[in-house]
Design a protein around this motif. Sequence first.
Motif, PDB file in Angstrom:
ATOM      1  N   ALA A   1      77.930  21.023  46.204  1.00  0.00           N
ATOM      2  CA  ALA A   1      76.502  21.235  45.947  1.00  0.00           C
ATOM      3  C   ALA A   1      75.674  20.232  46.733  1.00  0.00           C
ATOM      4  O   ALA A   1      76.091  19.098  46.962  1.00  0.00           O
ATOM      5  CB  ALA A   1      76.225  21.081  44.462  1.00  0.00           C
ATOM      6  N   LEU A   2      74.482  20.655  47.126  1.00  0.00           N
ATOM      7  CA  LEU A   2      73.570  19.753  47.828  1.00  0.00           C
ATOM      8  C   LEU A   2      73.063  18.654  46.901  1.00  0.00           C
ATOM      9  O   LEU A   2      72.819  17.536  47.329  1.00  0.00           O
ATOM     10  CB  LEU A   2      72.390  20.564  48.373  1.00  0.00           C
ATOM     11  CG  LEU A   2      71.290  19.790  49.073  1.00  0.00           C
ATOM     12  CD1 LEU A   2      71.814  19.148  50.355  1.00  0.00           C
ATOM     13  CD2 LEU A   2      70.097  20.687  49.363  1.00  0.00           C
ATOM     14  N   GLU A   3      72.874  18.971  45.613  1.00  0.00           N
ATOM     15  CA  GLU A   3      72.357  18.016  44.623  1.00  0.00           C
ATOM     16  C   GLU A   3      70.897  17.674  44.887  1.00  0.00           C
ATOM     17  O   GLU A   3      70.478  16.526  44.782  1.00  0.00           O
ATOM     18  CB  GLU A   3      73.200  16.727  44.591  1.00  0.00           C
ATOM     19  CG  GLU A   3      74.674  16.941  44.366  1.00  0.00           C
ATOM     20  CD  GLU A   3      75.042  17.132  42.900  1.00  0.00           C
ATOM     21  OE1 GLU A   3      74.119  17.156  42.055  1.00  0.00           O
ATOM     22  OE2 GLU A   3      76.233  17.278  42.613  1.00  0.00           O
ATOM     23  N   ASP A   4      70.119  18.694  45.224  1.00  0.00           N
ATOM     24  CA  ASP A   4      68.691  18.471  45.459  1.00  0.00           C
ATOM     25  C   ASP A   4      67.962  18.242  44.135  1.00  0.00           C
ATOM     26  O   ASP A   4      68.487  18.544  43.062  1.00  0.00           O
ATOM     27  CB  ASP A   4      68.086  19.690  46.169  1.00  0.00           C
ATOM     28  CG  ASP A   4      68.266  20.971  45.372  1.00  0.00           C
ATOM     29  OD1 ASP A   4      69.393  21.237  44.922  1.00  0.00           O
ATOM     30  OD2 ASP A   4      67.279  21.697  45.171  1.00  0.00           O
ATOM     31  N   PHE A   5      66.765  17.684  44.232  1.00  0.00           N
ATOM     32  CA  PHE A   5      65.951  17.447  43.035  1.00  0.00           C
ATOM     33  C   PHE A   5      64.483  17.369  43.430  1.00  0.00           C
ATOM     34  O   PHE A   5      64.161  17.154  44.608  1.00  0.00           O
ATOM     35  CB  PHE A   5      66.384  16.167  42.314  1.00  0.00           C
ATOM     36  CG  PHE A   5      66.453  14.935  43.192  1.00  0.00           C
ATOM     37  CD1 PHE A   5      65.317  14.229  43.536  1.00  0.00           C
ATOM     38  CD2 PHE A   5      67.679  14.502  43.689  1.00  0.00           C
ATOM     39  CE1 PHE A   5      65.388  13.103  44.348  1.00  0.00           C
ATOM     40  CE2 PHE A   5      67.758  13.370  44.506  1.00  0.00           C
ATOM     41  CZ  PHE A   5      66.607  12.673  44.826  1.00  0.00           C
ATOM     42  N   THR A   6      63.618  17.546  42.434  1.00  0.00           N
ATOM     43  CA  THR A   6      62.193  17.349  42.695  1.00  0.00           C
ATOM     44  C   THR A   6      61.731  15.991  42.174  1.00  0.00           C
ATOM     45  O   THR A   6      60.912  15.336  42.806  1.00  0.00           O
ATOM     46  CB  THR A   6      61.349  18.465  42.056  1.00  0.00           C
ATOM     47  OG1 THR A   6      61.775  18.664  40.718  1.00  0.00           O
ATOM     48  CG2 THR A   6      61.512  19.774  42.807  1.00  0.00           C
ATOM     49  N   ASP A   7      62.292  15.548  41.054  1.00  0.00           N
ATOM     50  CA  ASP A   7      61.884  14.271  40.463  1.00  0.00           C
ATOM     51  C   ASP A   7      63.079  13.304  40.507  1.00  0.00           C
ATOM     52  O   ASP A   7      64.118  13.579  39.902  1.00  0.00           O
ATOM     53  CB  ASP A   7      61.447  14.521  39.011  1.00  0.00           C
ATOM     54  CG  ASP A   7      61.038  13.245  38.302  1.00  0.00           C
ATOM     55  OD1 ASP A   7      61.178  12.148  38.887  1.00  0.00           O
ATOM     56  OD2 ASP A   7      60.587  13.344  37.146  1.00  0.00           O
ATOM     57  N   PRO A   8      62.941  12.189  41.224  1.00  0.00           N
ATOM     58  CA  PRO A   8      64.090  11.271  41.323  1.00  0.00           C
ATOM     59  C   PRO A   8      64.532  10.727  39.960  1.00  0.00           C
ATOM     60  O   PRO A   8      65.715  10.424  39.777  1.00  0.00           O
ATOM     61  CB  PRO A   8      63.588  10.163  42.248  1.00  0.00           C
ATOM     62  CG  PRO A   8      62.113  10.273  42.273  1.00  0.00           C
ATOM     63  CD  PRO A   8      61.785  11.708  42.000  1.00  0.00           C
ATOM     64  N   ALA A   9      63.599  10.627  39.010  1.00  0.00           N
ATOM     65  CA  ALA A   9      63.988  10.155  37.671  1.00  0.00           C
ATOM     66  C   ALA A   9      64.905  11.170  36.994  1.00  0.00           C
ATOM     67  O   ALA A   9      65.873  10.796  36.321  1.00  0.00           O
ATOM     68  CB  ALA A   9      62.741   9.899  36.819  1.00  0.00           C
ATOM     69  N   ASP A  10      64.613  12.457  37.192  1.00  0.00           N
ATOM     70  CA  ASP A  10      65.492  13.489  36.632  1.00  0.00           C
ATOM     71  C   ASP A  10      66.883  13.415  37.264  1.00  0.00           C
ATOM     72  O   ASP A  10      67.893  13.619  36.591  1.00  0.00           O
ATOM     73  CB  ASP A  10      64.910  14.891  36.879  1.00  0.00           C
ATOM     74  CG  ASP A  10      63.756  15.206  35.949  1.00  0.00           C
ATOM     75  OD1 ASP A  10      63.621  14.520  34.912  1.00  0.00           O
ATOM     76  OD2 ASP A  10      62.993  16.145  36.269  1.00  0.00           O
ATOM     77  N   ALA A  11      66.911  13.144  38.558  1.00  0.00           N
ATOM     78  CA  ALA A  11      68.211  13.029  39.234  1.00  0.00           C
ATOM     79  C   ALA A  11      69.022  11.878  38.644  1.00  0.00           C
ATOM     80  O   ALA A  11      70.234  11.993  38.445  1.00  0.00           O
ATOM     81  CB  ALA A  11      67.992  12.809  40.734  1.00  0.00           C
ATOM     82  N   VAL A  12      68.354  10.779  38.343  1.00  0.00           N
ATOM     83  CA  VAL A  12      69.044   9.636  37.734  1.00  0.00           C
ATOM     84  C   VAL A  12      69.563  10.008  36.343  1.00  0.00           C
ATOM     85  O   VAL A  12      70.707   9.701  35.993  1.00  0.00           O
ATOM     86  CB  VAL A  12      68.110   8.414  37.664  1.00  0.00           C
ATOM     87  CG1 VAL A  12      68.710   7.311  36.796  1.00  0.00           C
ATOM     88  CG2 VAL A  12      67.828   7.882  39.072  1.00  0.00           C
ATOM     89  N   ARG A  13      68.729  10.708  35.568  1.00  0.00           N
ATOM     90  CA  ARG A  13      69.177  11.127  34.218  1.00  0.00           C
ATOM     91  C   ARG A  13      70.405  12.036  34.310  1.00  0.00           C
ATOM     92  O   ARG A  13      71.346  11.909  33.529  1.00  0.00           O
ATOM     93  CB  ARG A  13      68.039  11.841  33.489  1.00  0.00           C
ATOM     94  CG  ARG A  13      66.913  10.920  33.075  1.00  0.00           C
ATOM     95  CD  ARG A  13      65.858  11.637  32.213  1.00  0.00           C
ATOM     96  NE  ARG A  13      64.645  10.845  32.175  1.00  0.00           N
ATOM     97  CZ  ARG A  13      63.576  11.052  32.953  1.00  0.00           C
ATOM     98  NH1 ARG A  13      63.547  12.083  33.788  1.00  0.00           N
ATOM     99  NH2 ARG A  13      62.537  10.253  32.892  1.00  0.00           N
ATOM    100  N   ARG A  14      70.384  12.939  35.260  1.00  0.00           N
ATOM    101  CA  ARG A  14      71.521  13.842  35.449  1.00  0.00           C
ATOM    102  C   ARG A  14      72.780  13.039  35.805  1.00  0.00           C
ATOM    103  O   ARG A  14      73.870  13.307  35.297  1.00  0.00           O
ATOM    104  CB  ARG A  14      71.165  14.835  36.564  1.00  0.00           C
ATOM    105  CG  ARG A  14      72.198  15.907  36.846  1.00  0.00           C
ATOM    106  CD  ARG A  14      71.642  16.984  37.766  1.00  0.00           C
ATOM    107  NE  ARG A  14      71.402  16.488  39.124  1.00  0.00           N
ATOM    108  CZ  ARG A  14      70.810  17.178  40.097  1.00  0.00           C
ATOM    109  NH1 ARG A  14      70.368  18.404  39.863  1.00  0.00           N
ATOM    110  NH2 ARG A  14      70.632  16.673  41.293  1.00  0.00           N
TER     111      ARG A  14
END
Length: 167
Positions: free
Chosen positions: A121-134
């Motif tokens: 997966a590319l692991e794209d995100f819109t909010d970097p905070a959400d990416a950290v939570r994930r």
Amino acid sequence: MSEPSFPSADELLANNVVAASDGRPFLSGEPSRRLAVVSCMDCRIDIETVLGLEHGQAHVLRNAGGVVTDDVIRSLTLSQRYLGTREVLIISHTDCGLSKVTEAAFRSELYAELGIAPQWALEDFTDPADAVRRSIARLVDSPFVLHTEHVRGFVYDVETRLLREVS
Ligand SMILES: [Zn+2]
């Protein structure tokens, strides 16, 4: 300062000869702060300077996005089991390239050009905070990473150079 050469390997090898003679002591392979840091590979994040880390204090695992992928789980499992780390910091950042491309667009671009799309997966995100939570959730849920009592996540602001904790 002069422009760095390209390709740069020969220049970097010459740098290595200088670096190896700097008289620094031989270090243990066990990080002295018992710390592992997962960070985006973005070249604006000088992770040792950002955190005031010294040589030998931490494992620094970097990839696009600072995402906890299976391969990061692999490294953290080894880091904790055999090299004694017990604390994990996860660092994403503002203006990350992974917020500028989507999984669907990326996959279709590769497929159109190469006739194949990746398994990963590319692991794209819109909010970097959400990416950290994930990423934190993946770490905590992993059956292989046993020490998760000291896991914290942050977003690094590439303009102010400050870290903001993700709650
Ligand atoms: Zn990034």
